[in-house]
Write a protein that holds these residues in place. Structure first.
Motif, PDB file in Angstrom:
ATOM      1  N   TRP A 111      44.048  36.944  31.773  1.00  0.00           N
ATOM      2  CA  TRP A 111      44.728  36.954  33.069  1.00  0.00           C
ATOM      3  C   TRP A 111      45.395  38.295  33.351  1.00  0.00           C
ATOM      4  O   TRP A 111      45.574  38.670  34.510  1.00  0.00           O
ATOM      5  CB  TRP A 111      45.786  35.849  33.110  1.00  0.00           C
ATOM      6  CG  TRP A 111      46.934  36.093  32.176  1.00  0.00           C
ATOM      7  CD1 TRP A 111      47.021  35.704  30.875  1.00  0.00           C
ATOM      8  CD2 TRP A 111      48.139  36.796  32.463  1.00  0.00           C
ATOM      9  NE1 TRP A 111      48.208  36.131  30.321  1.00  0.00           N
ATOM     10  CE2 TRP A 111      48.916  36.800  31.283  1.00  0.00           C
ATOM     11  CE3 TRP A 111      48.648  37.432  33.594  1.00  0.00           C
ATOM     12  CZ2 TRP A 111      50.167  37.406  31.195  1.00  0.00           C
ATOM     13  CZ3 TRP A 111      49.895  38.039  33.514  1.00  0.00           C
ATOM     14  CH2 TRP A 111      50.640  38.027  32.325  1.00  0.00           C
ATOM     15  N   VAL A 112      45.751  39.041  32.317  1.00  0.00           N
ATOM     16  CA  VAL A 112      46.514  40.265  32.512  1.00  0.00           C
ATOM     17  C   VAL A 112      45.743  41.290  33.332  1.00  0.00           C
ATOM     18  O   VAL A 112      46.331  42.121  34.025  1.00  0.00           O
ATOM     19  CB  VAL A 112      46.936  40.847  31.142  1.00  0.00           C
ATOM     20  CG1 VAL A 112      45.729  41.362  30.385  1.00  0.00           C
ATOM     21  CG2 VAL A 112      47.955  41.961  31.311  1.00  0.00           C
ATOM     22  N   SER A 121      54.365  38.947  36.371  1.00  0.00           N
ATOM     23  CA  SER A 121      53.697  37.660  36.534  1.00  0.00           C
ATOM     24  C   SER A 121      54.438  36.792  37.553  1.00  0.00           C
ATOM     25  O   SER A 121      55.523  37.145  38.011  1.00  0.00           O
ATOM     26  CB  SER A 121      53.602  36.925  35.187  1.00  0.00           C
ATOM     27  OG  SER A 121      54.909  36.717  34.663  1.00  0.00           O
ATOM     28  N   LYS A 145      44.193  40.775  35.965  1.00  0.00           N
ATOM     29  CA  LYS A 145      44.208  40.413  37.384  1.00  0.00           C
ATOM     30  C   LYS A 145      45.603  40.490  37.999  1.00  0.00           C
ATOM     31  O   LYS A 145      45.763  40.234  39.194  1.00  0.00           O
ATOM     32  CB  LYS A 145      43.657  38.991  37.560  1.00  0.00           C
ATOM     33  CG  LYS A 145      42.233  38.823  37.040  1.00  0.00           C
ATOM     34  CD  LYS A 145      41.724  37.414  37.279  1.00  0.00           C
ATOM     35  CE  LYS A 145      40.346  37.217  36.681  1.00  0.00           C
ATOM     36  NZ  LYS A 145      39.339  38.136  37.244  1.00  0.00           N
ATOM     37  N   THR A 146      46.614  40.828  37.215  1.00  0.00           N
ATOM     38  CA  THR A 146      47.962  40.871  37.767  1.00  0.00           C
ATOM     39  C   THR A 146      48.171  42.154  38.569  1.00  0.00           C
ATOM     40  O   THR A 146      47.387  43.101  38.475  1.00  0.00           O
ATOM     41  CB  THR A 146      49.013  40.734  36.656  1.00  0.00           C
ATOM     42  OG1 THR A 146      50.269  40.370  37.226  1.00  0.00           O
ATOM     43  CG2 THR A 146      49.165  42.034  35.875  1.00  0.00           C
ATOM     44  N   ASP A 202      49.918  38.073  42.233  1.00  0.00           N
ATOM     45  CA  ASP A 202      48.915  38.697  43.106  1.00  0.00           C
ATOM     46  C   ASP A 202      49.369  40.034  43.671  1.00  0.00           C
ATOM     47  O   ASP A 202      48.590  40.967  43.792  1.00  0.00           O
ATOM     48  CB  ASP A 202      48.559  37.756  44.268  1.00  0.00           C
ATOM     49  CG  ASP A 202      47.824  36.512  43.793  1.00  0.00           C
ATOM     50  OD1 ASP A 202      47.191  36.582  42.721  1.00  0.00           O
ATOM     51  OD2 ASP A 202      47.892  35.495  44.482  1.00  0.00           O
ATOM     52  N   ALA A 220      53.447  42.847  31.562  1.00  0.00           N
ATOM     53  CA  ALA A 220      52.673  42.447  32.734  1.00  0.00           C
ATOM     54  C   ALA A 220      53.593  41.683  33.671  1.00  0.00           C
ATOM     55  O   ALA A 220      54.310  40.765  33.242  1.00  0.00           O
ATOM     56  CB  ALA A 220      51.494  41.573  32.326  1.00  0.00           C
ATOM     57  N   ARG A 255      52.627  33.540  31.934  1.00  0.00           N
ATOM     58  CA  ARG A 255      51.305  34.152  31.815  1.00  0.00           C
ATOM     59  C   ARG A 255      50.438  33.774  33.014  1.00  0.00           C
ATOM     60  O   ARG A 255      49.271  33.440  32.866  1.00  0.00           O
ATOM     61  CB  ARG A 255      50.638  33.726  30.505  1.00  0.00           C
ATOM     62  CG  ARG A 255      51.256  34.357  29.270  1.00  0.00           C
ATOM     63  CD  ARG A 255      50.615  33.840  28.001  1.00  0.00           C
ATOM     64  NE  ARG A 255      51.110  34.566  26.843  1.00  0.00           N
ATOM     65  CZ  ARG A 255      50.510  35.600  26.272  1.00  0.00           C
ATOM     66  NH1 ARG A 255      49.373  36.039  26.791  1.00  0.00           N
ATOM     67  NH2 ARG A 255      51.015  36.199  25.220  1.00  0.00           N
ATOM     68  N   THR A 256      51.042  33.823  34.182  1.00  0.00           N
ATOM     69  CA  THR A 256      50.325  33.554  35.422  1.00  0.00           C
ATOM     70  C   THR A 256      50.326  34.826  36.257  1.00  0.00           C
ATOM     71  O   THR A 256      51.390  35.367  36.564  1.00  0.00           O
ATOM     72  CB  THR A 256      50.994  32.421  36.218  1.00  0.00           C
ATOM     73  OG1 THR A 256      51.088  31.258  35.390  1.00  0.00           O
ATOM     74  CG2 THR A 256      50.190  32.088  37.455  1.00  0.00           C
ATOM     75  N   ALA A 257      49.162  35.318  36.602  1.00  0.00           N
ATOM     76  CA  ALA A 257      49.056  36.595  37.297  1.00  0.00           C
ATOM     77  C   ALA A 257      49.817  36.585  38.622  1.00  0.00           C
ATOM     78  O   ALA A 257      49.781  35.607  39.365  1.00  0.00           O
ATOM     79  CB  ALA A 257      47.591  36.944  37.540  1.00  0.00           C
TER      80      ALA A 257
END
Length: 257
Positions: free
Chosen positions: A169-170, A251, A172-173, A82, A249, A78-80
């Motif tokens: 966070w989703v 990630s 910003k992905t 970039d 998403a 769950r880390t966007a």
């Protein structure tokens, strides 16, 4: 003998009774993880203490190859992310929806790398692109047969994405993949029960997306938390015949140390 269904509602009616909206998404996100009740972290596993048990051996490491590389790291996070390249997105879409070898199962045929009841292929795929190198930001429909993207809308703004997916966070992905079900396509053969088969197909397709992305060193997170009506409107889905059921998403992959 047919079952007596009584006053059972249609599959689409059932789907609508479980719609989420922006207010519900906000409620879910308000409680910090450290305040979650213990019940949310535990589950009761079925056990059969009186029956004979067979203890299984812990398997050895899998053989080398893409499968081993994927298992060696956390492909779900769950880390966007970039940015991703259009080539990487193309790879994920192709290997999710096209069988190999292509000369045996040509694009547009009834064969895909995930199961579909009766070959009805109820899933449709959409891309919400934000920062995909080589692709203009926008909302796209993926044409499986010709392996092409059709731009439906310009870029989805961050406020719009927050409204659809909540303030997390989703939004910003770099990109999201949305899977919808074509209810008409499924019900033509199976009636309302086609909805069940469609959910199985969407789950299998989501898993395939995650596996392919992981093999390409891209993380993924399958999400069911979205506001149904706004997302369907964003994709130009006809609510009587096509409904969003899952989003993935992309990630940042988390390497195991």
């Amino acid at each position: 003998m047919s079952a007596n269904k009584g006053a059972a509602v249609s599959a689409l009616d059932f789907h609508r009774t479980t719609y989420a909206d922006a207010a519900m998404l906000s409620d879910w996100a308000m409680l910090p993880v450290d305040q979650w009740p213990d019940e949310w972290f535990t589950y009761n596993e079925k056990s059969f203490p009186r029956l004979e048990r067979v203890q299984l051996q812990v398997p050895e490491a899998p053989p080398s190859g893409l499968g081993r590389e994927w298992l060696a790291r956390r492909a779900s996070s769950r880390t966007a992310l970039d940015q991703m390249s259009l080539a990487a997105l193309s790879q994920v879409l192709w290997y999710t929806t096209h069988s190999d070898p292509p000369e045996e199962y040509a694009p547009g045929s009834w064969h895909r790398p995930y199961p579909s009841a009766g070959g009805r292929l109820g899933c449709e795929f959409y891309v919400i692109a934000r920062t995909v190198e080589g692709l203009a930001p926008g909302v796209y429909s993926y044409g499986t047969a010709r392996h092409e993207l059709h731009r439906l809308r310009p870029a989805a703004t961050e406020p719009m994405l927050r409204f659809v997916f909540g303030d997390g966070w989703v939004t910003k992905t770099c990109a999201l993949l949305v899977i919808t079900l074509s209810m008409d396509r499924l019900e033509t053969k199976y009636g309302d029960r086609g909805y069940r088969y469609g959910l199985i197909e969407a789950g299998a397709a989501s898993q395939t997306v995650s596996l392919v992305a992981g093999a390409a060193s891209i993380g993924s997170c399958v999400l069911g938390g979205f506001a149904d009506v706004p997302l369907g409107q964003l994709l130009f889905c006809t609510p009587e015949s096509e409904v969003p059921v899952a989003t993935i998403a992309f990630s940042l992959i988390e390497e195991e140390h």
